[in-house]
Motif scaffolding. Structure first.
Motif, PDB file in Angstrom:
ATOM      1  N   LEU A   3      14.514 -19.834  75.407  1.00 27.31           N
ATOM      2  CA  LEU A   3      15.905 -20.252  75.306  1.00 27.31           C
ATOM      3  C   LEU A   3      16.154 -20.989  74.007  1.00 27.31           C
ATOM      4  N   ALA A   4      15.157 -21.034  73.150  1.00 27.46           N
ATOM      5  CA  ALA A   4      15.294 -21.776  71.906  1.00 27.46           C
ATOM      6  C   ALA A   4      16.254 -21.073  70.963  1.00 27.46           C
ATOM      7  N   ILE A   5      16.849 -21.854  70.101  1.00 25.84           N
ATOM      8  CA  ILE A   5      17.739 -21.305  69.076  1.00 25.84           C
ATOM      9  C   ILE A   5      16.902 -20.571  68.047  1.00 25.84           C
ATOM     10  N   THR A  20      18.149 -30.568  70.266  1.00 28.14           N
ATOM     11  CA  THR A  20      19.220 -31.022  71.166  1.00 28.14           C
ATOM     12  C   THR A  20      19.939 -29.843  71.801  1.00 28.14           C
ATOM     13  N   LEU A  21      20.269 -28.855  70.971  1.00 31.33           N
ATOM     14  CA  LEU A  21      20.972 -27.685  71.486  1.00 31.33           C
ATOM     15  C   LEU A  21      20.112 -26.903  72.471  1.00 31.33           C
ATOM     16  N   GLU A  22      18.812 -26.825  72.170  1.00 32.51           N
ATOM     17  CA  GLU A  22      17.920 -26.145  73.108  1.00 32.51           C
ATOM     18  C   GLU A  22      17.841 -26.899  74.425  1.00 32.51           C
ATOM     19  N   GLY A  23      17.816 -28.234  74.358  1.00 28.04           N
ATOM     20  CA  GLY A  23      17.794 -29.037  75.572  1.00 28.04           C
ATOM     21  C   GLY A  23      19.048 -28.839  76.408  1.00 28.04           C
ATOM     22  N   LEU A  24      20.216 -28.709  75.730  1.00 23.90           N
ATOM     23  CA  LEU A  24      21.462 -28.473  76.453  1.00 23.90           C
ATOM     24  C   LEU A  24      21.424 -27.131  77.179  1.00 23.90           C
ATOM     25  N   GLN A  25      20.892 -26.128  76.508  1.00 22.52           N
ATOM     26  CA  GLN A  25      20.793 -24.826  77.149  1.00 22.52           C
ATOM     27  C   GLN A  25      19.925 -24.897  78.405  1.00 22.52           C
ATOM     28  N   VAL A 384      28.360 -22.639  75.494  1.00 23.05           N
ATOM     29  CA  VAL A 384      27.942 -21.261  75.222  1.00 23.05           C
ATOM     30  C   VAL A 384      28.927 -20.586  74.272  1.00 23.05           C
ATOM     31  N   ILE A 385      30.226 -20.815  74.493  1.00 15.82           N
ATOM     32  CA  ILE A 385      31.236 -20.214  73.618  1.00 15.82           C
ATOM     33  C   ILE A 385      31.112 -20.758  72.195  1.00 15.82           C
ATOM     34  N   VAL A 386      30.992 -22.088  72.082  1.00 13.54           N
ATOM     35  CA  VAL A 386      30.916 -22.710  70.751  1.00 13.54           C
ATOM     36  C   VAL A 386      29.649 -22.281  70.026  1.00 13.54           C
ATOM     37  N   LEU A 387      28.517 -22.330  70.724  1.00 15.19           N
ATOM     38  CA  LEU A 387      27.260 -21.938  70.090  1.00 15.19           C
ATOM     39  C   LEU A 387      27.259 -20.465  69.719  1.00 15.19           C
ATOM     40  N   ALA A 390      29.359 -19.974  66.637  1.00 17.17           N
ATOM     41  CA  ALA A 390      28.689 -20.540  65.463  1.00 17.17           C
ATOM     42  C   ALA A 390      27.401 -19.804  65.129  1.00 17.17           C
ATOM     43  N   GLY A 391      27.037 -18.807  65.922  1.00 20.36           N
ATOM     44  CA  GLY A 391      25.811 -18.054  65.667  1.00 20.36           C
ATOM     45  C   GLY A 391      24.560 -18.822  66.003  1.00 20.36           C
ATOM     46  N   LEU A 392      24.677 -19.811  66.902  1.00 24.33           N
ATOM     47  CA  LEU A 392      23.529 -20.658  67.222  1.00 24.33           C
ATOM     48  C   LEU A 392      22.906 -20.341  68.580  1.00 24.33           C
ATOM     49  N   LEU A 393      23.363 -19.272  69.218  1.00 26.26           N
ATOM     50  CA  LEU A 393      22.889 -18.936  70.552  1.00 26.26           C
ATOM     51  C   LEU A 393      22.083 -17.647  70.499  1.00 26.26           C
ATOM     52  N   SER A 394      20.867 -17.719  70.993  1.00 20.55           N
ATOM     53  CA  SER A 394      20.033 -16.521  71.017  1.00 20.55           C
ATOM     54  C   SER A 394      20.528 -15.556  72.076  1.00 20.55           C
ATOM     55  N   SER A 395      20.259 -14.290  71.873  1.00 20.90           N
ATOM     56  CA  SER A 395      20.673 -13.289  72.854  1.00 20.90           C
ATOM     57  C   SER A 395      19.944 -13.491  74.168  1.00 20.90           C
TER      58      SER A 395
END
Length: 510
Positions: A3-5, A20-25, A384-387, A390-395
């Motif tokens: 789930l990592a960026i 931080t973003l990975e922790g939120l996911q 999820v929408i914001v990430l 911004a291209g920060l969310l892995s598929s």
């Protein structure tokens, strides 16, 4: 699956931000998996409970429940501006297959023709009946009764809110059990007998609730349900599936554990003396129905008394649900506000050493997932929408989140449909099943997110109201179509039913 960026694609992102973003996911994923895992567990409990219930209370129900053993019941119908539906509701109640009951309509300062409609439809006359004030309420103006000691009585009082109206009804009720029915509801002929059954089977029973079904799309004639069908409009149709989930495995799953925290304010039976001992319904709250159940749990645990609160899956109460977005918004905001009031106002239930399943499991679940959960859901969808933008969310993260939030939701809805099909089979036609399945899929793309937003607004209103203590609760207003019952007034049938004399009731009290 990670789930990592995708740090390789974005080398400029600071390591701390990526962590931080990975922790939120992970946090959002854990929330959706946890809530759906509990729902699946409740679904399995409900499945066994329904199979057991249909085996023990199926076709032999009428043969094993003789009229002489059924306790008398006072049916309380609080009404405020219910001119369109109140007469049809009372007529349906008068046709209940139950030997000893009375119908007490409480007109809570209606500004429309509610009072006139009931008086004219059932031939009521004003009667100087003694009114014993056991619970404090707004002033009662007068009491109407049917000539010849009929089943229907009407209490006309100043406006005080639904909880205040219920307290006035309890003061007026003759019998040891009272049943609360909303003024826009239709009961089936055996509904009251079935919801009272737990009181006959277990002397510890203090409250029991039945299942609520959607009357939108159905046909009611002269107080009787003449045709069962699904609503044509999308909003009521979606709510039909919601109600299947909420009652067939939500509440039925908690009931065997004696951890049921909600009995619908539209249809529930209570032991009158226990409610009076608890102080009656609180008129300064929005969710007086749930708060009463949570308070009963809390009080019985504090007094260390053995008790049971049950849910019965087939005493059906048919009710009208909002068909416009504004009414639905107001309803869900009030529900969420009432949920927060009920839980935080009885927080000691969770802290008790003898809290049992209700204190140690059901209460924390309702607090974390049902009460505070909408905040997590809204933040999860927004992140999820914001990430993603911004291209920060892995598929990989996106598809895992989609499965946890949408896929499991669809699975739960389909399971609710299966429980309905194997137990009560009210929507047997293939077209009806297809409509429900399509809604089970489509509701996850917009409707559920909208409901989460509404519930967040309810939480915010609760916080605002918490800072403005002393405000009295008010009736929730919903625009009612009232097109589910035919225009046949049926005055002859109603008058005959209303004028039937009450049977004497052993142990009946005033």
């Amino acid at each position: 699956m990670s789930l990592a960026i995708e740090a390789m694609a974005m080398p400029a992102i600071p390591a701390a931000l990526a962590t931080t973003l990975e922790g939120l996911q992970w946090a959002f994923l854990l929330y959706f998996v946890s809530i759906n895992a509990v729902y699946l567990g409740l679904n399995f409990i409900a499945m066994f409970a329904i199979l057991r219930y249909t085996r023990e209370h199926g076709a032999s129900f009428r043969l094993r429940n003789f009229a002489e053993y059924q306790p008398p019941v006072s049916i309380l119908v609080p009404a405020h501006n219910e001119e369109k539906t109140i007469v049809a509701t009372v007529r349906s109640l008068l046709r209940l297959g139950y030997p000893n009951f009375e119908v007490v309509v409480i007109n809570d300062g209606s500004r429309d023709g509610t009072l006139r409609a009931v008086v004219e439809a059932f031939g009521l006359v004003e009667f100087p009946e003694a009114y014993r004030v056991r619970l404090k309420t707004a002033p009662v103006r007068r009491i109407f009764v049917s000539p010849g000691n009929g089943r229907v009585r009407l209490v006309d009082k100043d406006n005080g809110g639904k909880a205040d109206a219920l307290n006035a009804g309890i003061n007026t009720a003759r019998y040891p059990l009272f049943c609360v029915v909303d003024a826009d509801c239709i009961l089936q002929e055996d509904s009251l007998a079935r919801v009272v059954q737990p009181f006959l089977e277990d002397a510890r029973m203090i409250a029991a609730g039945g299942v609520i079904r959607i009357v939108n799309g159905c046909k009611v004639k002269d107080g009787l349900l003449s045709e069962i069908d699904l609503p044509d409009r999308l909003l009521p149709l979606t709510q039909t599936l919601e109600y299947l989930r909420a009652f067939l495995f939500g509440r039925l799953g908690w009931s065997p554990l004696n951890a049921l925290l909600i009995i619908s304010g539209a249809f529930g039976v209570f032991y009158k003396e226990r409610v009076i001992a608890a102080g009656g319904y609180k008129s300064d709250l929005v969710g007086e129905d749930m708060e009463m159940v949570v308070r009963l749990h809390n009080q019985m645990r504090e007094e260390k008394r053995p008790y049971r609160i049950a849910f019965v899956p087939d005493p059906i109460c048919w009710t009208e649900v909002p068909s416009d977005l504004r009414s639905l918004y107001n309803q869900r905001v009030r529900w969420q506000q009432g949920l927060a009031e009920s839980l935080f106002g009885n927080w000691r239930l969770m802290a008790r050493r003898n809290g049992g399943m209700v204190g140690w499991v059901a209460y924390p679940f309702m607090l974390l997932f049902e009460c505070l959960g909408p905040l997590v859901e809204v933040l999860g969808y927004a992140s999820v929408i914001v990430l993603g933008l911004a291209g920060l969310l892995s598929s990989q993260a996106f598809f895992v989140f989609l499965f946890a939030s949408v896929g499991l939701g669809i699975l739960l809805s389909v399971n609710a449909m299966m429980l309905e099909e194997i137990s009560f089979h009210l929507y047997p036609r293939p077209g009806q099943q297809l409509k429900l399945f399509l809604v089970a899929v489509l509701e996850n793309f917009g409707y559920r997110q909208m409901m989460s937003l509404f519930r967040v607004v309810g939480l915010l209103r609760w916080l605002v109201r918490l800072l403005r203590l002393g405000r009295r609760s008010h009736w929730g207003h919903m625009r009612r179509d009232g097109d589910w019952h035919a225009d046949d007034p049926g005055e002859a049938g109603a008058g005959a039913a209303a004028s039937r004399p009450l049977q004497s009731a052993p142990g009946a009290t005033r």
